[in-house]
Design a protein around this motif. Sequence first.
Motif, short mmCIF file in Angstrom:
data_model
loop_
_atom_site.label_atom_id
_atom_site.label_comp_id
_atom_site.label_asym_id
_atom_site.label_seq_id
_atom_site.Cartn_x
_atom_site.Cartn_y
_atom_site.Cartn_z
N LYS A 90 65.02 33.65 0.04
CA LYS A 90 65.63 34.42 1.13
C LYS A 90 64.64 34.57 2.29
O LYS A 90 64.71 35.52 3.06
N ALA A 91 63.68 33.63 2.41
CA ALA A 91 62.64 33.71 3.44
C ALA A 91 63.23 33.80 4.84
O ALA A 91 62.74 34.52 5.69
N GLU A 105 62.48 27.71 -3.71
CA GLU A 105 61.06 27.87 -3.99
C GLU A 105 60.73 27.15 -5.29
O GLU A 105 61.48 27.24 -6.26
N ILE A 106 59.62 26.39 -5.26
CA ILE A 106 59.14 25.73 -6.48
C ILE A 106 57.65 26.01 -6.61
O ILE A 106 56.96 26.16 -5.61
N PRO A 107 57.14 26.11 -7.83
CA PRO A 107 55.71 26.32 -8.01
C PRO A 107 54.90 25.14 -7.47
O PRO A 107 55.34 23.98 -7.52
#
Length: 69
Positions: free
Chosen positions: A42-43, A54-56
């Motif tokens: 939700k950036a 988002e991914i690590p």
Amino acid sequence: MAREELTRLTGEFDGPNCDDDDCPNVYRTESGSIVVQGDVSKAFQPPAGEALVEIPEAVLREAVRALGW
């Protein structure tokens, strides 16, 4: 496009809430583009037809190694 049509570039990521195919992953399409699977972010609100995930960092590094970059 079905997941079976994609080449998975990352393996099993040993993170929390990770069962089989629901982990953050990076895939390559037959045409060479990249598909990223991750948690919804939700950036900011992206334009219509786009999404943020988002991914690590470890998953992205693994994909880069798999591509030989």
